[in-house]
Design an enzyme around this catalytic site. Sequence first.
Site, PDB file in Angstrom:
ATOM      1  N   SER A 149      41.428  39.749  40.973  1.00 17.33           N
ATOM      2  CA  SER A 149      40.125  39.106  40.408  1.00 17.33           C
ATOM      3  C   SER A 149      40.338  37.547  40.645  1.00 17.33           C
ATOM      4  CB  SER A 149      39.866  39.373  39.049  1.00 17.33           C
ATOM      5  OG  SER A 149      39.491  40.876  38.887  1.00 17.33           O
ATOM      6  N   LYS A 164      37.887  36.077  42.730  1.00 16.16           N
ATOM      7  CA  LYS A 164      36.496  36.134  42.342  1.00 16.16           C
ATOM      8  C   LYS A 164      36.061  34.428  42.000  1.00 16.16           C
ATOM      9  CE  LYS A 164      36.079  40.644  40.106  1.00 16.16           C
ATOM     10  NZ  LYS A 164      37.020  41.299  39.615  1.00 16.16           N
ATOM     11  N   TYR A 209      34.560  43.285  49.213  1.00 15.97           N
ATOM     12  CA  TYR A 209      35.408  43.195  47.757  1.00 15.97           C
ATOM     13  C   TYR A 209      36.658  43.596  47.617  1.00 15.97           C
ATOM     14  CZ  TYR A 209      35.986  43.722  42.793  1.00 15.97           C
ATOM     15  OH  TYR A 209      36.707  43.911  41.600  1.00 15.97           O
ATOM     16  N   TYR A 235      38.534  38.350  31.173  1.00 16.02           N
ATOM     17  CA  TYR A 235      37.631  39.582  30.625  1.00 16.02           C
ATOM     18  C   TYR A 235      37.262  39.560  29.264  1.00 16.02           C
ATOM     19  CZ  TYR A 235      40.842  40.323  34.793  1.00 16.02           C
ATOM     20  OH  TYR A 235      41.623  40.489  35.835  1.00 16.02           O
ATOM     21  N   VAL A 266      44.384  41.470  37.932  1.00 15.78           N
ATOM     22  CA  VAL A 266      45.472  42.492  37.344  1.00 15.78           C
ATOM     23  C   VAL A 266      46.913  42.854  38.206  1.00 15.78           C
ATOM     24  CG1 VAL A 266      43.510  44.286  36.537  1.00 15.78           C
ATOM     25  CG2 VAL A 266      44.129  44.334  38.684  1.00 15.78           C
TER      26      VAL A 266
HETATM   27  N1  GLN Z   1      40.283  45.110  42.569  1.00 17.42           N
HETATM   28  C1  GLN Z   1      40.370  44.924  41.072  1.00 17.42           C
HETATM   29  C2  GLN Z   1      39.346  46.000  40.604  1.00 17.42           C
HETATM   30  O1  GLN Z   1      38.285  45.939  41.268  1.00 17.42           O
HETATM   31  C3  GLN Z   1      40.007  43.486  40.345  1.00 17.42           C
HETATM   32  C4  GLN Z   1      40.148  43.802  38.845  1.00 17.42           C
HETATM   33  C5  GLN Z   1      40.800  42.724  38.246  1.00 17.42           C
HETATM   34  O2  GLN Z   1      41.885  41.990  38.583  1.00 17.42           O
HETATM   35  N2  GLN Z   1      40.654  42.654  37.095  1.00 17.42           N
HETATM   36  O3  GLN Z   1      39.285  46.770  39.707  1.00 17.42           O
END
Ligand code: GLN
Length: 308
Positions: A68, A71, A193, A244, A262
Amino acid sequence: MPRLPEDLPELLERVRAETAGSVGTGKVADYIPALASVPADRFGLAVATVDGQLHGVGDWRERFSIQSISKVFGLALTLGLDGDRLWQRVGREPSGDPFNSLVQLELEHGIPRNPFINAGALVVTDRLLSVTGDPVGAVLALLRGEVGDDGFGVDPLVAESEAAHGDLNAALGYFMSAHGNMDNPIRIVLDHYFRQCAIAMSCGELAQAALFLARHGTLRDERRLLSEVQAKRINAIMLTCGAYDAAGEFAYRVGLPGKSGVGGGILAVVPRLCTVCVWSPGLDDQGNSIAGVAALERFAQLTGSSVF
Ligand code: GLN
Protein backbone atom coordinates in the site's frame (compact mmCIF):
# COMPACT_ATOMS: atom_id res chain seq x y z
CA MET A 1 11.95 23.45 12.83
CA PRO A 2 13.62 20.17 13.90
CA ARG A 3 17.21 19.50 12.96
CA LEU A 4 18.74 16.15 12.25
CA PRO A 5 21.80 15.32 14.34
CA GLU A 6 25.24 15.54 12.72
CA ASP A 7 25.77 11.86 13.24
CA LEU A 8 22.75 10.38 11.55
CA PRO A 9 24.19 6.82 11.24
CA GLU A 10 24.72 6.74 15.01
CA LEU A 11 21.17 7.90 15.61
CA LEU A 12 19.79 5.19 13.32
CA GLU A 13 21.86 2.57 15.16
CA ARG A 14 20.41 3.80 18.43
CA VAL A 15 16.84 3.59 17.08
CA ARG A 16 17.55 0.08 15.87
CA ALA A 17 19.04 -1.04 19.20
CA GLU A 18 16.18 0.43 21.21
CA THR A 19 13.47 -1.16 19.10
CA ALA A 20 15.17 -4.52 18.50
CA GLY A 21 12.88 -6.19 21.05
CA SER A 22 9.83 -5.80 18.81
CA VAL A 23 11.44 -7.21 15.66
CA GLY A 24 9.92 -10.61 14.88
CA THR A 25 6.75 -9.92 16.86
CA GLY A 26 3.38 -9.83 15.11
CA LYS A 27 2.29 -11.77 12.09
CA VAL A 28 3.60 -11.71 8.53
CA ALA A 29 0.76 -11.03 6.04
CA ASP A 30 -0.41 -14.34 4.64
CA TYR A 31 -3.66 -13.46 2.86
CA ILE A 32 -1.36 -12.85 -0.10
CA PRO A 33 0.39 -16.26 -0.03
CA ALA A 34 3.56 -15.01 -1.75
CA LEU A 35 4.17 -12.69 1.21
CA ALA A 36 3.82 -15.41 3.86
CA SER A 37 7.33 -16.75 3.29
CA VAL A 38 9.14 -13.46 4.04
CA PRO A 39 11.32 -13.95 7.17
CA ALA A 40 9.79 -12.11 10.14
CA ASP A 41 13.16 -11.19 11.64
CA ARG A 42 14.11 -8.61 9.02
CA PHE A 43 14.55 -4.97 9.98
CA GLY A 44 15.72 -2.10 7.82
CA LEU A 45 15.66 1.64 8.42
CA ALA A 46 16.79 4.40 6.05
CA VAL A 47 16.73 8.18 6.01
CA ALA A 48 17.09 10.37 2.92
CA THR A 49 17.56 14.09 3.54
CA VAL A 50 16.56 16.99 1.31
CA ASP A 51 20.24 18.01 1.26
CA GLY A 52 21.23 14.73 -0.36
CA GLN A 53 22.34 12.41 2.43
CA LEU A 54 21.24 8.78 2.50
CA HIS A 55 21.89 6.57 5.51
CA GLY A 56 20.56 3.23 6.63
CA VAL A 57 20.91 0.42 9.13
CA GLY A 58 20.02 -3.26 9.14
CA ASP A 59 18.38 -4.69 6.02
CA TRP A 60 17.87 -1.29 4.45
CA ARG A 61 19.14 -2.39 1.06
CA GLU A 62 16.97 -5.50 0.87
CA ARG A 63 13.93 -5.20 -1.39
CA PHE A 64 10.47 -5.98 -0.07
CA SER A 65 6.92 -5.74 -1.36
CA ILE A 66 5.88 -2.09 -1.05
CA GLN A 67 2.14 -2.93 -1.13
CA SER A 68 0.00 0.00 0.00
CA ILE A 69 2.95 2.40 0.12
CA SER A 70 2.50 2.47 -3.66
CA LYS A 71 -0.81 4.28 -3.07
CA VAL A 72 1.09 7.46 -2.17
CA PHE A 73 2.86 7.54 -5.52
CA GLY A 74 -0.30 6.75 -7.50
CA LEU A 75 -2.10 9.58 -5.74
CA ALA A 76 0.77 12.03 -6.27
CA LEU A 77 0.88 11.27 -9.99
CA THR A 78 -2.87 11.53 -10.40
CA LEU A 79 -3.08 14.89 -8.64
CA GLY A 80 0.03 16.13 -10.42
CA LEU A 81 -1.20 15.16 -13.90
CA ASP A 82 -4.92 15.63 -13.52
CA GLY A 83 -5.50 18.13 -10.70
CA ASP A 84 -8.41 18.05 -8.29
CA ARG A 85 -10.94 16.16 -10.43
CA LEU A 86 -10.25 13.03 -8.38
CA TRP A 87 -11.95 14.49 -5.33
CA GLN A 88 -15.36 14.17 -6.95
CA ARG A 89 -14.90 10.40 -6.72
CA VAL A 90 -13.06 9.80 -3.47
CA GLY A 91 -13.14 11.41 -0.02
CA ARG A 92 -10.45 12.63 2.35
CA GLU A 93 -11.63 11.30 5.69
CA PRO A 94 -10.10 8.52 7.78
CA SER A 95 -12.13 5.36 7.34
CA GLY A 96 -11.83 3.86 10.81
CA ASP A 97 -12.45 0.54 9.04
CA PRO A 98 -10.07 -2.11 7.72
CA PHE A 99 -8.34 -1.17 4.46
CA ASN A 100 -10.33 -3.70 2.42
CA SER A 101 -13.74 -3.22 4.03
CA LEU A 102 -16.87 -3.29 1.88
CA VAL A 103 -19.29 -2.10 4.55
CA GLN A 104 -18.60 1.63 4.42
CA LEU A 105 -18.53 1.61 0.62
CA GLU A 106 -22.08 0.31 0.52
CA LEU A 107 -23.35 2.88 3.01
CA GLU A 108 -21.59 5.67 1.13
CA HIS A 109 -22.81 4.68 -2.36
CA GLY A 110 -19.53 3.63 -3.90
CA ILE A 111 -17.49 6.69 -2.89
CA PRO A 112 -14.44 5.50 -0.93
CA ARG A 113 -13.55 7.41 2.22
CA ASN A 114 -9.98 8.19 1.14
CA PRO A 115 -7.37 7.30 -1.50
CA PHE A 116 -5.30 5.12 0.86
CA ILE A 117 -7.83 2.37 1.50
CA ASN A 118 -8.05 -0.23 -1.25
CA ALA A 119 -11.30 1.07 -2.76
CA GLY A 120 -9.88 4.59 -2.93
CA ALA A 121 -6.66 3.37 -4.51
CA LEU A 122 -8.69 1.51 -7.14
CA VAL A 123 -10.40 4.80 -8.06
CA VAL A 124 -6.97 6.47 -8.27
CA THR A 125 -5.69 3.64 -10.49
CA ASP A 126 -8.79 3.93 -12.68
CA ARG A 127 -8.20 7.66 -13.13
CA LEU A 128 -4.50 7.14 -13.80
CA LEU A 129 -5.43 4.55 -16.42
CA SER A 130 -7.64 7.10 -18.17
CA VAL A 131 -4.96 9.78 -17.96
CA THR A 132 -1.80 7.79 -18.80
CA GLY A 133 -2.96 4.47 -20.29
CA ASP A 134 -0.44 2.67 -18.07
CA PRO A 135 -0.73 3.37 -14.33
CA VAL A 136 1.84 0.84 -13.13
CA GLY A 137 4.26 2.00 -15.82
CA ALA A 138 3.74 5.63 -14.76
CA VAL A 139 4.27 4.81 -11.07
CA LEU A 140 7.42 2.84 -11.87
CA ALA A 141 8.79 5.64 -14.04
CA LEU A 142 8.26 8.11 -11.20
CA LEU A 143 9.93 5.81 -8.66
CA ARG A 144 12.87 4.98 -10.91
CA GLY A 145 13.39 8.60 -11.89
CA GLU A 146 13.48 9.74 -8.29
CA VAL A 147 15.85 6.97 -7.17
CA GLY A 148 17.98 7.31 -10.29
CA ASP A 149 18.00 3.54 -10.77
CA ASP A 150 15.82 1.22 -12.80
CA GLY A 151 17.08 -1.98 -11.19
CA PHE A 152 13.81 -2.57 -9.33
CA GLY A 153 10.31 -3.39 -10.56
CA VAL A 154 7.23 -5.53 -10.12
CA ASP A 155 7.73 -8.91 -8.45
CA PRO A 156 5.72 -11.14 -10.80
CA LEU A 157 5.16 -13.88 -8.20
CA VAL A 158 3.63 -11.45 -5.73
CA ALA A 159 1.50 -9.85 -8.47
CA GLU A 160 0.20 -13.27 -9.53
CA SER A 161 -0.45 -14.27 -5.94
CA GLU A 162 -2.41 -11.07 -5.34
CA ALA A 163 -4.47 -11.59 -8.47
CA ALA A 164 -5.20 -15.21 -7.54
CA HIS A 165 -6.41 -14.16 -4.08
CA GLY A 166 -7.85 -10.79 -5.05
CA ASP A 167 -11.59 -11.48 -4.88
CA LEU A 168 -12.20 -8.90 -2.20
CA ASN A 169 -10.47 -6.18 -4.21
CA ALA A 170 -12.45 -7.31 -7.26
CA ALA A 171 -15.65 -7.01 -5.23
CA LEU A 172 -14.71 -3.44 -4.28
CA GLY A 173 -14.04 -2.60 -7.92
CA TYR A 174 -17.27 -4.09 -9.27
CA PHE A 175 -19.27 -2.52 -6.48
CA MET A 176 -17.93 0.93 -7.35
CA SER A 177 -18.56 0.23 -11.03
CA ALA A 178 -22.20 -0.50 -10.22
CA HIS A 179 -22.34 2.95 -8.63
CA GLY A 180 -20.83 4.59 -11.71
CA ASN A 181 -17.50 5.29 -9.98
CA MET A 182 -15.24 3.38 -12.39
CA ASP A 183 -14.52 4.42 -15.98
CA ASN A 184 -12.43 1.48 -17.20
CA PRO A 185 -12.89 -2.31 -17.26
CA ILE A 186 -12.43 -3.55 -13.69
CA ARG A 187 -10.11 -6.40 -14.63
CA ILE A 188 -7.65 -3.97 -16.21
CA VAL A 189 -7.77 -1.62 -13.22
CA LEU A 190 -7.23 -4.59 -10.88
CA ASP A 191 -4.30 -5.85 -12.91
CA HIS A 192 -2.55 -2.48 -12.64
CA TYR A 193 -3.43 -2.17 -8.95
CA PHE A 194 -2.04 -5.63 -8.12
CA ARG A 195 1.17 -5.02 -10.03
CA GLN A 196 1.63 -1.61 -8.42
CA CYS A 197 1.29 -3.19 -4.96
CA ALA A 198 3.77 -5.91 -5.98
CA ILE A 199 6.62 -3.48 -6.73
CA ALA A 200 9.67 -4.52 -4.69
CA MET A 201 11.98 -1.80 -3.35
CA SER A 202 14.33 -1.29 -0.43
CA CYS A 203 13.99 1.19 2.43
CA GLY A 204 16.78 3.29 0.91
CA GLU A 205 15.07 3.38 -2.48
CA LEU A 206 11.65 4.24 -1.05
CA ALA A 207 13.06 7.01 1.12
CA GLN A 208 14.73 8.56 -1.93
CA ALA A 209 11.68 8.10 -4.13
CA ALA A 210 9.45 10.01 -1.71
CA LEU A 211 11.72 12.99 -1.10
CA PHE A 212 9.53 15.16 -3.34
CA LEU A 213 6.98 15.12 -0.51
CA ALA A 214 9.55 16.56 1.90
CA ARG A 215 10.48 19.11 -0.80
CA HIS A 216 6.85 20.16 -1.19
CA GLY A 217 6.33 18.76 -4.64
CA THR A 218 9.68 19.30 -6.38
CA LEU A 219 11.26 16.30 -8.09
CA ARG A 220 14.93 15.35 -8.09
CA ASP A 221 15.57 17.23 -11.33
CA GLU A 222 13.81 20.30 -9.89
CA ARG A 223 10.73 19.88 -12.04
CA ARG A 224 7.53 20.23 -10.07
CA LEU A 225 5.22 17.20 -9.85
CA LEU A 226 2.89 18.86 -7.35
CA SER A 227 2.14 22.39 -6.29
CA GLU A 228 3.15 23.20 -2.72
CA VAL A 229 -0.47 23.04 -1.67
CA GLN A 230 -0.97 19.63 -3.30
CA ALA A 231 2.12 18.23 -1.56
CA LYS A 232 0.95 19.61 1.77
CA ARG A 233 -2.42 17.96 1.21
CA ILE A 234 -0.92 14.57 0.42
CA ASN A 235 1.12 14.81 3.62
CA ALA A 236 -2.09 15.67 5.48
CA ILE A 237 -3.91 12.65 4.07
CA MET A 238 -0.94 10.44 4.97
CA LEU A 239 -1.14 11.72 8.51
CA THR A 240 -4.88 11.18 8.85
CA CYS A 241 -5.39 8.06 6.70
CA GLY A 242 -1.99 6.44 6.08
CA ALA A 243 -2.14 3.68 8.65
CA TYR A 244 -5.65 2.37 7.90
CA ASP A 245 -7.83 2.04 11.00
CA ALA A 246 -4.82 2.73 13.22
CA ALA A 247 -4.13 6.17 11.72
CA GLY A 248 -5.12 7.89 14.96
CA GLU A 249 -2.74 5.74 16.96
CA PHE A 250 0.04 6.33 14.42
CA ALA A 251 -0.44 10.11 14.65
CA TYR A 252 -0.49 9.84 18.45
CA ARG A 253 2.70 7.81 18.67
CA VAL A 254 4.75 9.06 15.71
CA GLY A 255 3.21 12.38 14.69
CA LEU A 256 4.45 12.32 11.10
CA PRO A 257 2.73 11.81 7.75
CA GLY A 258 3.18 8.11 7.07
CA LYS A 259 1.98 5.32 4.81
CA SER A 260 2.21 1.66 5.68
CA GLY A 261 1.91 -1.49 3.59
CA VAL A 262 1.20 -5.11 4.50
CA GLY A 263 4.67 -6.04 3.23
CA GLY A 264 5.84 -4.51 6.54
CA GLY A 265 7.13 -1.21 5.19
CA ILE A 266 6.24 2.25 6.45
CA LEU A 267 7.25 5.46 4.72
CA ALA A 268 7.22 8.68 6.76
CA VAL A 269 7.84 12.29 5.75
CA VAL A 270 9.41 15.03 7.83
CA PRO A 271 8.35 18.06 5.75
CA ARG A 272 11.30 20.22 4.56
CA LEU A 273 13.84 17.86 6.11
CA CYS A 274 13.83 14.19 5.18
CA THR A 275 11.98 10.98 4.51
CA VAL A 276 12.28 7.88 6.67
CA CYS A 277 11.48 4.36 5.56
CA VAL A 278 11.38 1.36 7.86
CA TRP A 279 10.69 -2.28 7.08
CA SER A 280 9.97 -5.21 9.35
CA PRO A 281 7.40 -7.80 8.24
CA GLY A 282 5.66 -8.62 11.57
CA LEU A 283 2.27 -6.85 11.51
CA ASP A 284 -0.28 -5.89 14.14
CA ASP A 285 -4.00 -6.61 13.75
CA GLN A 286 -4.54 -3.53 11.60
CA GLY A 287 -1.76 -4.52 9.18
CA ASN A 288 0.96 -2.12 10.34
CA SER A 289 4.53 -3.23 11.07
CA ILE A 290 4.97 -3.47 14.85
CA ALA A 291 8.72 -2.84 14.85
CA GLY A 292 8.26 -0.25 12.12
CA VAL A 293 5.89 1.90 14.17
CA ALA A 294 8.13 1.49 17.24
CA ALA A 295 11.19 2.61 15.27
CA LEU A 296 9.44 5.64 13.78
CA GLU A 297 8.14 6.61 17.20
CA ARG A 298 11.67 6.48 18.61
CA PHE A 299 13.10 8.33 15.59
CA ALA A 300 10.55 11.12 16.00
CA GLN A 301 11.27 11.37 19.73
CA LEU A 302 15.05 11.45 19.38
CA THR A 303 15.02 14.01 16.57
CA GLY A 304 12.06 16.09 17.79
CA SER A 305 10.72 15.79 14.26
CA SER A 306 7.04 15.15 14.92
CA VAL A 307 4.98 17.78 13.14
CA PHE A 308 3.28 18.57 16.45
N1 GLN B 1 -2.17 -5.40 -2.11
C1 GLN B 1 -2.78 -5.29 -0.81
C2 GLN B 1 -4.27 -5.47 -0.93
O1 GLN B 1 -4.82 -5.08 -1.90
C3 GLN B 1 -2.42 -3.98 -0.23
C4 GLN B 1 -2.97 -3.81 1.14
C5 GLN B 1 -2.09 -3.09 2.07
O2 GLN B 1 -0.87 -3.01 1.97
N2 GLN B 1 -2.73 -2.62 3.09
O3 GLN B 1 -4.91 -5.99 -0.06
